[in-house]
Design a protein around this motif. Structure first.
Motif, short mmCIF file in Angstrom:
data_model
loop_
_atom_site.label_atom_id
_atom_site.label_comp_id
_atom_site.label_asym_id
_atom_site.label_seq_id
_atom_site.Cartn_x
_atom_site.Cartn_y
_atom_site.Cartn_z
N ARG A 1 0.93 -1.30 0.04
CA ARG A 1 0.16 -0.03 -0.08
C ARG A 1 0.77 1.16 0.04
NH1 ARG A 1 -2.48 1.02 4.52
NH2 ARG A 1 -1.52 -0.85 5.67
N SER A 2 0.36 2.30 -0.65
CA SER A 2 0.96 3.55 -0.69
C SER A 2 0.22 4.76 -0.32
CB SER A 2 1.67 3.99 -2.13
OG SER A 2 2.44 5.08 -2.04
N GLU A 3 0.60 5.62 0.59
CA GLU A 3 -0.29 6.70 0.95
C GLU A 3 0.27 8.05 1.10
OE1 GLU A 3 -2.85 8.06 5.12
OE2 GLU A 3 -1.88 6.08 4.80
N THR A 4 0.00 9.21 0.49
CA THR A 4 0.61 10.43 0.60
C THR A 4 0.37 10.91 2.08
OG1 THR A 4 0.40 10.85 -1.81
CG2 THR A 4 0.83 12.71 -0.44
N VAL A 5 1.33 11.39 2.89
CA VAL A 5 1.36 11.73 4.17
C VAL A 5 1.32 13.12 4.21
CG1 VAL A 5 2.07 11.72 6.35
CG2 VAL A 5 2.01 9.55 5.03
N LEU A 6 2.21 13.75 3.08
CA LEU A 6 2.45 15.31 3.10
C LEU A 6 3.15 15.64 1.76
CD1 LEU A 6 2.82 18.05 4.36
CD2 LEU A 6 5.24 17.35 4.82
N ASP A 7 2.21 16.56 1.30
CA ASP A 7 2.65 17.03 -0.12
C ASP A 7 2.73 18.65 -0.17
OD1 ASP A 7 2.94 17.37 -2.85
OD2 ASP A 7 0.92 17.32 -3.40
N VAL A 8 4.12 19.16 -0.26
CA VAL A 8 4.38 20.40 -0.43
C VAL A 8 4.67 20.89 -1.98
CG1 VAL A 8 5.99 22.22 0.62
CG2 VAL A 8 5.51 20.22 1.99
N PRO A 9 3.73 21.51 -2.53
CA PRO A 9 3.71 21.61 -4.00
C PRO A 9 4.65 22.85 -4.41
CG PRO A 9 1.72 22.63 -3.06
CD PRO A 9 2.16 21.69 -2.02
N ARG A 10 4.69 23.84 -3.41
CA ARG A 10 5.56 25.04 -3.76
C ARG A 10 6.56 25.15 -2.48
NH1 ARG A 10 0.55 25.74 -5.19
NH2 ARG A 10 -0.26 26.74 -3.39
N TYR A 11 7.59 24.49 -2.54
CA TYR A 11 8.70 24.59 -1.37
C TYR A 11 9.18 26.05 -1.30
CZ TYR A 11 12.65 23.69 1.82
OH TYR A 11 13.51 23.60 2.56
N ASP A 12 9.49 26.58 -0.24
CA ASP A 12 9.99 28.10 -0.02
C ASP A 12 11.50 27.79 1.09
OD1 ASP A 12 10.52 30.68 0.68
OD2 ASP A 12 8.80 31.14 0.71
N PHE A 13 12.46 27.84 0.63
CA PHE A 13 13.35 27.81 1.56
C PHE A 13 13.58 28.79 2.44
CE2 PHE A 13 18.12 29.27 2.18
CZ PHE A 13 18.43 28.00 2.79
N ASN A 14 12.90 29.90 2.27
CA ASN A 14 12.89 30.93 3.41
C ASN A 14 11.89 30.44 4.47
OD1 ASN A 14 14.28 33.04 2.22
ND2 ASN A 14 12.84 33.05 0.91
N TRP A 15 10.90 29.35 4.56
CA TRP A 15 10.22 28.98 5.73
C TRP A 15 10.57 27.18 5.79
CZ3 TRP A 15 8.14 32.03 8.81
CH2 TRP A 15 8.26 33.28 8.61
N GLN A 16 11.80 26.94 6.40
CA GLN A 16 11.88 25.85 6.73
C GLN A 16 11.21 25.34 7.91
OE1 GLN A 16 16.00 24.55 6.10
NE2 GLN A 16 16.53 26.57 5.42
N THR A 17 10.21 24.45 7.76
CA THR A 17 9.27 24.22 8.93
C THR A 17 9.02 22.57 9.25
OG1 THR A 17 7.17 24.73 10.06
CG2 THR A 17 7.20 24.23 7.55
N SER A 18 8.87 22.54 10.48
CA SER A 18 8.41 21.09 10.54
C SER A 18 6.83 20.78 10.60
CB SER A 18 8.94 20.60 12.13
OG SER A 18 8.77 19.18 12.23
N TYR A 19 6.26 19.83 9.90
CA TYR A 19 4.89 19.56 9.87
C TYR A 19 4.53 18.49 11.01
CZ TYR A 19 5.12 22.29 5.45
OH TYR A 19 5.29 23.13 4.65
N GLN A 20 3.74 19.10 12.10
CA GLN A 20 3.29 18.09 13.09
C GLN A 20 2.06 17.55 12.52
OE1 GLN A 20 3.55 19.85 16.93
NE2 GLN A 20 2.63 18.07 18.07
N LEU A 21 1.79 16.17 12.59
CA LEU A 21 0.70 15.66 12.40
C LEU A 21 -0.36 15.81 13.41
CD1 LEU A 21 2.77 14.10 10.41
CD2 LEU A 21 1.23 12.19 10.88
#
Length: 235
Positions: free
Chosen positions: A187-207
């Protein structure tokens, strides 16, 4: 805990190699860390700070920096782990600060530091660990390519685990980043999709809720880069 007793002198110009500072917090017993925050001393020249906990045996190894403890990058907010979850720092461990400086035309002095919140060992039910998906063979981005795709996998989990957060990391040519959870049954499941990455905002995505992953599962990541003149952030 400061990275050193006196500030590190960052030159006004040039390229500064990654600097490593070793601190002995003199831990006489195992400690469980439920939260950590890194504060850069001089934000204008600190590109990032990573802190690792290394035991005496790990200190003798040239490769590997021990257990990842915490990070600072612009835009990153420190997070506290859910109740009952913490990272183990074994007794006698030393803290290794990896600091990347970016000179900005003015000489500066930096003394970055880390703050740790300890949990009662009796309250810890789950050990928190940090893993990464690293592309084998290195990352080669073709010149002038506007949509170069690269894929990598994290190690397969030997036991059932829970995912707490995800942190995509790219630099100025980064375009998009996607995490796909793949299980042993295909099985495969998309958990996080960042379509427009911005180097100026490096963040951690908390579920919102920890994601349960059965043994044998792993994270497959797909990253796209824009190395063309159409990318205005491309130096």
């Amino acid at each position: 805990v400061s990275m050193r007793d006196k500030p590190y002198d960052v030159p006004a110009s040039g390229t500064v190699r990654y600097q490593y500072f070793i601190v002995d917090p003199k831990l006489a017993e195992d400690k469980w860390v439920s939260a950590a925050e890194i504060q850069p001393g001089e934000r204008s020249v600190v590109h990032h700070v990573l802190v690792f906990a290394k035991t005496e045996s790990e200190m003798r190894k040239f490769d590997g920096e021990g257990a990842f403890l915490a990070a600072y990058v612009p835009g990153f907010l420190p997070q506290q782990y859910p109740t009952g979850m913490a990272k183990l720092v074994p007794a006698g461990s030393k803290l290794v600060f990896q600091v990347h400086y970016t000179p900005n035309g003015k000489a500066a002095k930096d003394t970055s530091r880390i703050g740790l919140l300890f949990a009662d060992e009796k309250s810890v039910t789950h050990a928190v660990m940090t893993s990464e998906a690293r592309k084998s063979g290195g990352l080669i981005i073709p010149p002038n390519a506007s949509d170069s795709q690269h894929e990598a996998n994290s190690p397969k989990s030997p036991v059932d685990v829970q995912i707490l957060n995800l942190m995509p990391h790219m630099h100025v040519r980064g375009k998009s980043f996607r995490y796909e959870l793949r299980t042993s049954d295909g099985r495969s499941e998309t958990v996080l999709d960042v379509p427009r990455y911005d180097f100026n905002w490096q963040t951690s995505y908390q579920l919102a809720e920890p994601l349960k992953v059965p043994a044998g599962g792993f994270m497959h990541v797909v990253a796209h880069y824009d190395n063309s003149q159409n990318n205005f952030n491309n130096p």
